[in-house]
Design a protein around this motif. Structure first.
Motif, short mmCIF file in Angstrom:
data_model
loop_
_atom_site.label_atom_id
_atom_site.label_comp_id
_atom_site.label_asym_id
_atom_site.label_seq_id
_atom_site.Cartn_x
_atom_site.Cartn_y
_atom_site.Cartn_z
N LEU B 112 10.54 -7.64 24.42
CA LEU B 112 11.08 -8.94 23.99
C LEU B 112 11.02 -9.13 22.48
CD1 LEU B 112 9.68 -11.17 26.88
CD2 LEU B 112 11.95 -10.14 26.67
N ASN B 115 14.35 -7.59 21.73
CA ASN B 115 15.50 -8.01 22.53
C ASN B 115 15.08 -9.22 23.37
OD1 ASN B 115 17.58 -8.29 24.33
ND2 ASN B 115 17.47 -6.22 25.17
N ASP B 116 15.48 -10.42 22.95
CA ASP B 116 14.99 -11.59 23.68
C ASP B 116 15.95 -12.04 24.78
OD1 ASP B 116 16.99 -12.90 22.39
OD2 ASP B 116 15.72 -14.31 21.30
N ASP B 117 16.96 -11.22 25.05
CA ASP B 117 17.84 -11.52 26.18
C ASP B 117 18.18 -10.24 26.94
OD1 ASP B 117 19.35 -12.90 27.95
OD2 ASP B 117 21.03 -13.27 26.59
N ILE B 123 15.11 -4.48 31.36
CA ILE B 123 13.72 -4.80 31.73
C ILE B 123 13.14 -3.66 32.56
CG2 ILE B 123 12.19 -6.40 32.95
CD1 ILE B 123 14.27 -8.61 32.45
N LYS B 145 11.86 -12.29 32.78
CA LYS B 145 13.06 -13.09 32.52
C LYS B 145 12.67 -14.49 32.01
CE LYS B 145 15.64 -10.85 36.17
NZ LYS B 145 16.03 -11.07 37.57
N ALA B 148 11.47 -14.29 28.43
CA ALA B 148 12.60 -14.16 27.51
C ALA B 148 13.21 -15.52 27.25
CB ALA B 148 13.64 -13.20 28.10
N LYS B 149 13.33 -16.31 28.32
CA LYS B 149 13.91 -17.65 28.20
C LYS B 149 13.02 -18.53 27.31
CE LYS B 149 15.68 -21.25 31.23
NZ LYS B 149 14.75 -22.03 32.04
N ARG B 152 13.44 -17.51 23.71
CA ARG B 152 14.72 -17.95 23.16
C ARG B 152 14.66 -19.44 22.82
NH1 ARG B 152 16.95 -14.85 27.36
NH2 ARG B 152 17.52 -16.72 28.54
#
Lengths: 290, 156
Positions: B112, B115-117, B123, B145, B148-149, B152
């Motif tokens: 993450l 890469n935060d999405d 994954i 997931k 990550a949300k 963000r």
């Protein structure tokens, strides 16, 4: 699990590293260590001196020249996968490297380490043969370059003198060249039961040259030249892929083990040669559509 | 050798054959990182070295001279609160026995950071070196997931 005692040095120049390697009867280069460290823990390898080369500068790069892609020997698997230059020029590198172990191992393991380990089941080595790679080597008496086809002498035995270090991998860039690597493995990221790399050059839809190589069917990675002969000079089709696959299976005599008998491995060669040729062909068609 | 672990400098004499995981647990007393298989298969010993998640049972401590290491203890924020990845594993119950969790947290955190999405496949790829024999991975995927949300939303 702890290895036997050893001495460790971490030189900062290549010259120093070569000098250290020449100073002891029983020494080993420590690159990423993802094969060597487990072997040392199992005490299958117990070198007296380890020459760590992770702090050597200038051995980790990926550069594209007009005719050759140069990969520094200390490039990690992950770095090659992240290099759009490497993977767009050679999708076969992604096929092969993305199947090596897992993401954590690929963060640490190196291309050069894999090649010098000379494991006959390595996913990378048939790709080196299929791409006609050359290896740059630095030693006490200066440098030399060796063809990949001459480098793998026996199981875990590369053509390297004790005081030599692999520094660079050279992959010739050819126009209209297409390749693919496929393997069968018991588990995701496991060693290949059989792995097959193919590469061919097309000239006006006729196969100008072809290379097919396999992992885990002999003491070293091997070229399957009889199968290559089925393709050269012909317009490629499923029919001659099938012929090449049959010839490939007949031309190998792999040892059987718990993961597959001789007959099973020969059948894997047949299937994987056919599928890899089809995949390379689909890439050539994709390129034409672009 | 000198190394920086979770932002703190350490200077230690260490024999070349000491594995990094043994050094972290026994010499530094940071027992969050686990020894699962000790043969490089399970990922319970995962730490971040110079920005990349690696298995600390496949390296020697002496190789860490001049390097920066992050262990699971280093994920906690300076104010003592949990990092989003830790919170998400808590929320989604991304564990059962918890033995693989330090490695899972480190691998997920490392993914993450860059890469935060991430997609489902990204994954899975990032966690491919971390084995869990309890959960079946479903809640772990959900946790990553969610993390990550959270990340963000934090950066918005």
């Amino acid at each position: 699990m702890t290895p036997k005692e050893f001495d460790y040095v971490s030189p900062s120049t290549l010259e120093e590293a070569v000098r250290f390697l020449g100073s002891s009867e029983d020494c080993k280069v420590l690159a990423g260590g993802q094969s060597l460290v487990p072997l040392m823990k199992l005490r299958l390898a117990s070198p007296k001196l380890l020459v760590g080369i992770n702090n050597l500068r200038g051995l980790s790069y990926i550069e594209e020249d007009p005719q050759v892609l140069r990969i520094g020997a200390m490039s990690r698997y992950a770095e090659v996968l992240e290099s759009s230059v490497a993977t767009s020029r050679f999708p076969i590198l992604k096929d092969s490297i993305s199947g090596i172990a897992d993401a954590l191992v690929r963060n640490r393991g190196t291309i050069g380490g894999n090649i010098c380990h000379a494991d006959p089941a390595s996913d990378l080595l048939p790709v080196m043969l299929a791409l006609d790679a050359r290896f740059k080597i630095c030693g006490a008496e200066g440098g030399r370059t060796i063809e990949s086809k001459d480098f793998f002498l026996d199981v875990f035995t590369p053509d390297l003198k004790p005081a030599e270090i692999l520094t660079e991998i050279l992959l010739p860039i050819k126009q209209e060249s297409y390749g693919a690597y496929l393997k069968f493995s018991e588990v995701s990221g496991g060693f290949a039961t059989v792995g097959v790399a193919v590469e061919f050059v097309l000239k006006e839809r006729v196969c100008a040259s072809a290379r097919i190589a396999a992992a885990a069917v002999a003491q070293t990675p091997v070229r399957l030249s009889l199968a290559e002969d089925c393709l050269v000079g012909k317009e490629l089709s499923r029919e001659n892929f099938k012929e090449a696959a049959d010839v490939a299976a007949d031309s190998v005599d792999p040892k059987g083990d718990i993961y597959g008998s001789t007959r099973y491995r020969k059948q894997l060669v047949r299937v994987l040669v056919f599928r890899a040729l089809e995949l390379a062909m689909s890439r050539s068609l994709g390129a034409q559509h672009q | 050798m000198k190394t920086i672990v979770n932002g703190k400098p350490f200077e230690r004499d260490v024999a070349p054959r000491v594995l990094l995981i043994h050094f972290i647990r026994e010499n530094l007393g940071l027992t969050g990182s686990k020894i699962g298989c000790e043969v490089g298969k399970c990922g319970a010993c995962t730490v971040i070295v110079d920005g990349r998640a690696v298995k600390s049972c496949m390296m020697f401590a002496v190789q860490m001279d001049g390097k920066k290491i992050t262990t699971v203890e280093g994920l906690r924020r300076p104010d003592g609160t949990l990092d989003p990845v830790q919170r998400a594993f808590w929320e989604k119950h991304g564990l059962q026995c918890g033995y693989c969790t330090p490695g899972m947290l480190i691998s997920a955190h490392s993914l993450l950071e860059s890469n935060d999405d991430p997609s489902e496949n990204e994954i899975k790829n990032a966690l491919s070196g971390n084995l869990c024999t309890c959960t079946g991975y479903v809640n772990i995927m959900e946790a990553v997931k969610l993390a990550a949300k959270m990340m963000r939303e934090e950066t918005k």
